[in-house]
Design an enzyme around this catalytic site. Sequence first.
Site, PDB file in Angstrom:
ATOM      1  N   TYR A   1       0.826  -1.200   0.000  1.00 40.14           N
ATOM      2  CA  TYR A   1       0.000   0.000   0.000  1.00 40.14           C
ATOM      3  C   TYR A   1       0.869   1.261   0.000  1.00 40.14           C
ATOM      4  CZ  TYR A   1      -3.833   3.068   1.620  1.00 40.14           C
ATOM      5  OH  TYR A   1      -4.779   4.059   1.758  1.00 40.14           O
TER       6      TYR A   1
ATOM      7  N   LYS B   1       1.041   4.143  -2.799  1.00 37.89           N
ATOM      8  CA  LYS B   1       0.640   5.500  -2.447  1.00 37.89           C
ATOM      9  C   LYS B   1       1.756   6.518  -2.653  1.00 37.89           C
ATOM     10  CE  LYS B   1      -3.638   4.846  -1.476  1.00 37.89           C
ATOM     11  NZ  LYS B   1      -4.634   5.329  -2.468  1.00 37.89           N
TER      12      LYS B   1
END
Length: 294
Positions: A163, A167
């Site tokens: 993640y 991101k």
Amino acid sequence: MSEFEGKVVIVTGAGGGLGRCHALSFAEQGARVVVNDLGGSVHGDGESDMADQVVDEIKAGGGEAVANKASVSDPDGARSIVEDAVKAFGTVDILVNNAGILRDKSFKNMTLEEFDLVLDVHLRGSSYVTKAAWPIMYEKNWGRVVFTSSTSGIFGNFGQANYGAAKMAMLGFMNVLAIEGASHNIRVNCLAPGAATRMTAAVPGSTLDPDNPPPQMDPKLVTPAVLYMCSEDAPSATTIHASGGRFSRSQTYTNTGVSLGTDASFELLAENASELLDMSEATPFDPLNRRRRG
């Protein structure tokens, strides 16, 4: 009249949480909205009519909206989102890339499949939808694109290597597209939100209830930042943090560093490490100004 009156807005992952708030707020401002959501869980499993429910909410309030249930991680599905916008409303003005999933584990225990799945949705999904919308914005010399980043990428967070990587990639993507879109009035920014959503509730150890968020963690308090980044006077190549009604900015800073010339070696660099690492007089880096200096 709102400056968003008549604008055509795509919000991905808009069946709940942040995306739903973004979609509803744009609709309240008079925008015509494409509500995309595959449905299902934060792990990307299953299907539901979440997109239809948000469309019904918008229509009940007198707004215009259509639903799209394609997966952003599928190139054909991503194109269909933009195609539905053009079919229903004739164009695309604003794209908010919000869709996402989680596969949280420590990197040691994370499979490569779990790593890739998160990148597929967050990074590739954002690129697929943006790729389909970009030529329309480029041709009309107006567009606004928002990528959803996270403090997990910008600052790091245990158990979110996949993640966090996706991101942080949003910032690199933003910087390049902000440069490439500048001559055609396309402004590209990143949102780093904090709110109680289904995704945050799924993080191990979380006690947040997405159906009854504490007032300071309500997703609707993030949305003003999105509307600002999509406005006529929006900045570009800017990362805005939004949580609980508090808004701030993070930016890359660079220092002068140390110049060792043709005598550079490991030993010489180690001797000058304090100067290399000193950020006391660092200055902000602006990719758009750098491009103009050129």
